[in-house]
Scaffold this active site. Sequence first.
Site, PDB file in Angstrom:
ATOM      1  N   HIS A 162       0.864  -1.182   0.000  1.00  0.00           N
ATOM      2  CA  HIS A 162       0.000   0.000   0.000  1.00  0.00           C
ATOM      3  C   HIS A 162       0.901   1.234   0.000  1.00  0.00           C
ATOM      4  CE1 HIS A 162      -3.496   2.477   0.894  1.00  0.00           C
ATOM      5  NE2 HIS A 162      -2.791   3.056   1.836  1.00  0.00           N
ATOM      6  N   GLU A 211       8.952   1.222  -3.066  1.00  0.00           N
ATOM      7  CA  GLU A 211       8.066   0.043  -3.104  1.00  0.00           C
ATOM      8  C   GLU A 211       8.807  -1.137  -3.714  1.00  0.00           C
ATOM      9  OE1 GLU A 211       4.186   0.592  -4.829  1.00  0.00           O
ATOM     10  OE2 GLU A 211       4.124   2.666  -4.179  1.00  0.00           O
TER      11      GLU A 211
END
Length: 203
Positions: free
Chosen positions: A108, A173
């Site tokens: 997320h 990420e």
Amino acid sequence: KRVAVLISGGGSNMLALADACAAPDFPAEIVGVISDKKAAGGLAKAAARGIPTFALERKDYASKAEHEAAVLEALASCKPDIVCLAGYMRLLSAEFIRPYAGRILNIHPSLLPLFPGLHTHQRAIDAGMRVAGCTVHFVTEGMDEGPILAQAAVPVLTDDTAETLAARVLTVEHQTYPLALWLVASGERAFPHDGEKSKAAPV
Ligand code: GRF
């Protein structure tokens, strides 16, 4: 460990996982990529790496339940030990999660528990945050709220837009998801038992 990855778009996180899994000593292999969008750019990238792909367009199914059943069937055919949601833009029902409980990860683009849900970068900017980042967590029935496995932070710059911040978060990420997958695939981390504090990652 056998890993199936669910995507909805470009699949840059799926690619980062596939590249990490290509290392000979990495304890996982990507055995399938499933998308709820036929047009997902990640499907071609996965196929180019010889990874089996499944395009299960949501609008081809009469209901969410029928679409999930099709996704579960494709997933079962991959016989995964771990399921990674990577830019998969659909909430999973409790029935979907149950067979894989404790073995589904999600990335997320915020430092949870801050900014669950959508438009995380604009919300971080609007809140005046000086840092932003990403979170990899175990998936539970609630949205963006399972036990946290790994996080990475980046600065929020004064002239940042949601796009410039998103690009900066995306770079971390691609480092954080492989780390989190390694923690679970190597057995270093498992879904915490009740009461067990989620221990800090050994980095
Ligand atoms: C990323 O910001 C990810 O955090 C979110 O979807 C965005 C696109 O991911 N879940 P990808 O490029 O499709 O992996």
